[in-house]
Design a protein around this motif. Sequence first.
Motif, mmCIF file in Angstrom:
data_model
loop_
_atom_site.group_PDB
_atom_site.id
_atom_site.type_symbol
_atom_site.label_atom_id
_atom_site.label_comp_id
_atom_site.label_asym_id
_atom_site.label_seq_id
_atom_site.Cartn_x
_atom_site.Cartn_y
_atom_site.Cartn_z
ATOM 1 N N PHE A 60 -9.581 2.732 -7.513
ATOM 2 C CA PHE A 60 -8.252 2.056 -6.375
ATOM 3 C C PHE A 60 -7.966 3.088 -5.947
ATOM 4 O O PHE A 60 -6.923 4.026 -6.718
ATOM 5 C CB PHE A 60 -7.459 1.738 -7.487
ATOM 6 C CG PHE A 60 -6.640 0.731 -6.881
ATOM 7 C CD1 PHE A 60 -7.004 -1.224 -6.756
ATOM 8 C CD2 PHE A 60 -5.301 1.408 -6.235
ATOM 9 C CE1 PHE A 60 -6.327 -2.147 -6.393
ATOM 10 C CE2 PHE A 60 -4.360 0.145 -6.162
ATOM 11 C CZ PHE A 60 -4.648 -1.258 -5.849
ATOM 12 N N PHE A 61 -7.340 3.361 -4.454
ATOM 13 C CA PHE A 61 -6.724 4.418 -4.224
ATOM 14 C C PHE A 61 -4.996 3.759 -3.848
ATOM 15 O O PHE A 61 -4.631 2.861 -3.312
ATOM 16 C CB PHE A 61 -7.657 4.935 -2.338
ATOM 17 C CG PHE A 61 -8.230 5.539 -3.325
ATOM 18 C CD1 PHE A 61 -8.545 6.703 -3.545
ATOM 19 C CD2 PHE A 61 -9.970 4.735 -2.513
ATOM 20 C CE1 PHE A 61 -10.445 7.748 -3.771
ATOM 21 C CE2 PHE A 61 -10.893 5.583 -3.275
ATOM 22 C CZ PHE A 61 -10.648 6.670 -3.641
ATOM 23 N N LEU A 62 -4.315 4.840 -3.586
ATOM 24 C CA LEU A 62 -2.691 4.845 -3.051
ATOM 25 C C LEU A 62 -2.673 5.651 -2.843
ATOM 26 O O LEU A 62 -3.059 6.913 -2.498
ATOM 27 C CB LEU A 62 -2.225 4.764 -5.055
ATOM 28 C CG LEU A 62 -2.117 3.529 -5.608
ATOM 29 C CD1 LEU A 62 -1.696 4.217 -7.247
ATOM 30 C CD2 LEU A 62 -2.069 2.325 -5.083
ATOM 31 N N ALA A 63 -2.610 5.108 -1.136
ATOM 32 C CA ALA A 63 -1.167 5.713 -0.565
ATOM 33 C C ALA A 63 -0.392 6.118 -1.135
ATOM 34 O O ALA A 63 0.708 5.143 -0.943
ATOM 35 C CB ALA A 63 -1.427 5.111 1.137
ATOM 36 N N ILE A 64 0.310 7.278 -1.107
ATOM 37 C CA ILE A 64 1.957 7.894 -1.015
ATOM 38 C C ILE A 64 2.918 8.370 -0.036
ATOM 39 O O ILE A 64 1.954 8.950 0.568
ATOM 40 C CB ILE A 64 1.798 8.466 -2.697
ATOM 41 C CG1 ILE A 64 1.061 8.130 -4.057
ATOM 42 C CG2 ILE A 64 3.015 8.700 -2.902
ATOM 43 C CD1 ILE A 64 1.133 6.870 -4.387
ATOM 44 N N ASN A 65 4.157 7.756 0.675
ATOM 45 C CA ASN A 65 4.681 8.795 1.266
ATOM 46 C C ASN A 65 4.766 10.121 0.287
ATOM 47 O O ASN A 65 5.980 9.729 -0.403
ATOM 48 C CB ASN A 65 6.059 7.735 1.263
ATOM 49 C CG ASN A 65 6.842 8.387 2.551
ATOM 50 O OD1 ASN A 65 7.091 9.835 2.348
ATOM 51 N ND2 ASN A 65 7.076 7.816 3.049
ATOM 52 N N THR A 66 5.078 10.548 1.262
ATOM 53 C CA THR A 66 5.227 12.428 0.093
ATOM 54 C C THR A 66 6.328 12.447 -0.004
ATOM 55 O O THR A 66 6.960 13.882 -0.450
ATOM 56 C CB THR A 66 4.772 13.238 1.363
ATOM 57 O OG1 THR A 66 4.624 13.271 2.445
ATOM 58 C CG2 THR A 66 2.886 13.294 0.812
ATOM 59 N N LYS A 67 7.559 12.234 1.353
ATOM 60 C CA LYS A 67 8.922 12.530 1.438
ATOM 61 C C LYS A 67 9.425 11.206 0.102
ATOM 62 O O LYS A 67 10.349 11.923 -0.447
ATOM 63 C CB LYS A 67 9.075 12.040 2.681
ATOM 64 C CG LYS A 67 9.701 13.068 3.838
ATOM 65 C CD LYS A 67 9.912 12.854 4.789
ATOM 66 C CE LYS A 67 10.355 13.807 6.481
ATOM 67 N NZ LYS A 67 11.083 13.038 6.629
ATOM 68 N N THR A 68 9.023 10.281 -0.133
ATOM 69 C CA THR A 68 10.256 9.098 -1.176
ATOM 70 C C THR A 68 9.114 9.813 -2.402
ATOM 71 O O THR A 68 9.294 8.607 -3.366
ATOM 72 C CB THR A 68 10.302 7.985 -0.666
ATOM 73 O OG1 THR A 68 8.530 7.952 0.482
ATOM 74 C CG2 THR A 68 11.444 8.052 0.965
ATOM 75 N N ASN A 69 7.532 9.408 -2.688
ATOM 76 C CA ASN A 69 7.317 9.316 -3.252
ATOM 77 C C ASN A 69 7.300 8.019 -4.017
ATOM 78 O O ASN A 69 6.302 7.582 -4.734
ATOM 79 C CB ASN A 69 7.418 9.530 -5.091
ATOM 80 C CG ASN A 69 6.152 10.539 -5.813
ATOM 81 O OD1 ASN A 69 4.864 10.651 -5.492
ATOM 82 N ND2 ASN A 69 6.562 10.477 -7.057
ATOM 83 N N GLU A 70 6.917 6.882 -2.821
ATOM 84 C CA GLU A 70 6.789 5.527 -2.772
ATOM 85 C C GLU A 70 5.709 5.232 -2.510
ATOM 86 O O GLU A 70 4.870 5.689 -1.938
ATOM 87 C CB GLU A 70 7.592 4.646 -1.939
ATOM 88 C CG GLU A 70 7.600 4.731 -0.898
ATOM 89 C CD GLU A 70 8.474 3.989 -0.701
ATOM 90 O OE1 GLU A 70 8.741 2.723 -0.687
ATOM 91 O OE2 GLU A 70 9.714 4.005 0.971
ATOM 92 N N ILE A 71 5.220 4.399 -2.742
ATOM 93 C CA ILE A 71 3.440 3.784 -2.944
ATOM 94 C C ILE A 71 3.615 2.650 -1.603
ATOM 95 O O ILE A 71 4.543 2.274 -1.299
ATOM 96 C CB ILE A 71 3.156 2.723 -4.059
ATOM 97 C CG1 ILE A 71 2.974 3.490 -5.540
ATOM 98 C CG2 ILE A 71 1.899 1.791 -3.741
ATOM 99 C CD1 ILE A 71 2.704 2.400 -6.408
ATOM 100 N N ILE A 72 3.162 3.214 -0.120
ATOM 101 C CA ILE A 72 3.277 2.453 0.346
ATOM 102 C C ILE A 72 1.822 1.712 0.875
ATOM 103 O O ILE A 72 1.648 1.002 2.239
ATOM 104 C CB ILE A 72 3.610 3.214 2.016
ATOM 105 C CG1 ILE A 72 2.374 3.972 1.959
ATOM 106 C CG2 ILE A 72 4.929 4.010 1.831
ATOM 107 C CD1 ILE A 72 2.908 5.572 3.087
ATOM 108 N N GLY A 73 0.583 2.029 0.234
ATOM 109 C CA GLY A 73 -0.652 0.534 0.760
ATOM 110 C C GLY A 73 -1.436 1.366 -0.625
ATOM 111 O O GLY A 73 -1.329 2.265 -1.442
ATOM 112 N N SER A 74 -2.093 0.876 -0.769
ATOM 113 C CA SER A 74 -3.192 0.509 -1.454
ATOM 114 C C SER A 74 -5.028 -0.059 -1.234
ATOM 115 O O SER A 74 -4.801 -1.195 -0.200
ATOM 116 C CB SER A 74 -2.800 -0.657 -2.484
ATOM 117 O OG SER A 74 -2.438 -1.455 -2.360
ATOM 118 N N ILE A 75 -5.511 0.001 -1.713
ATOM 119 C CA ILE A 75 -7.057 -0.578 -2.150
ATOM 120 C C ILE A 75 -7.651 -0.355 -3.399
ATOM 121 O O ILE A 75 -8.071 0.864 -3.172
ATOM 122 C CB ILE A 75 -7.765 0.032 -0.826
ATOM 123 C CG1 ILE A 75 -9.363 -1.122 -0.415
ATOM 124 C CG2 ILE A 75 -8.510 1.334 -0.818
ATOM 125 C CD1 ILE A 75 -10.322 -0.577 1.068
#
Length: 190
Positions: A60-75
């Motif tokens: 499972f991959f996650l896209a993480i916003n590097t500024k806010t450390n929030e999850i912004i995408g997944s697959i």
Amino acid sequence: MNLINYKIIELSELKFSLYKVQKFLLNLIKKEYGLNCIPKFHKDIELLKNFYIAPVRNTFFLAINTKTNEIIGSIGIREYDRKSECFENNFSRKSTASFYKVFVDEKYRRNGIASALVKKAEKFCYNQGYNEIYLHTQNIVDGALFFWNKMNFNIIFKVNDKLDTVHMSKNIYRAPLKLYDISLTSIQAK
């Protein structure tokens, strides 16, 4: 299009709680489909480790916003495990991967994040020896069918249901082995 700084990580590398991932997924399911958690369809969210970390050929991959450390995408990628008469003889666990929970938060869409997640997932599938990828999407999600067509997935079956479900697949290209790529100088005589 805004420039978003993000990184893609595997769920197994996650430095924060799985609850944060579960919340991200369930929030997007609610936004996109108007659905709350349905155990029959969302068991993999409840049991992320069992579905995506423990099995070697799943991830499972996650896209993480590097500024806010929030999850912004997944697959999510799993061995094909659908139990459907429509596809009984078309796909197998050994040769077919399935994509699940492909989401990008709507604030971050149209920035190449979904394409980057899919490319990362396709590379994983190639390295795991899968020959094809199966997914299903819902035509009610704005841009979903266009996106998957752009990523070279082909429609195999449409369902006339409430969500306008579309089943799709894509073959994974494997270049033929070239015997002349082997260097004779690397072979040492005994």
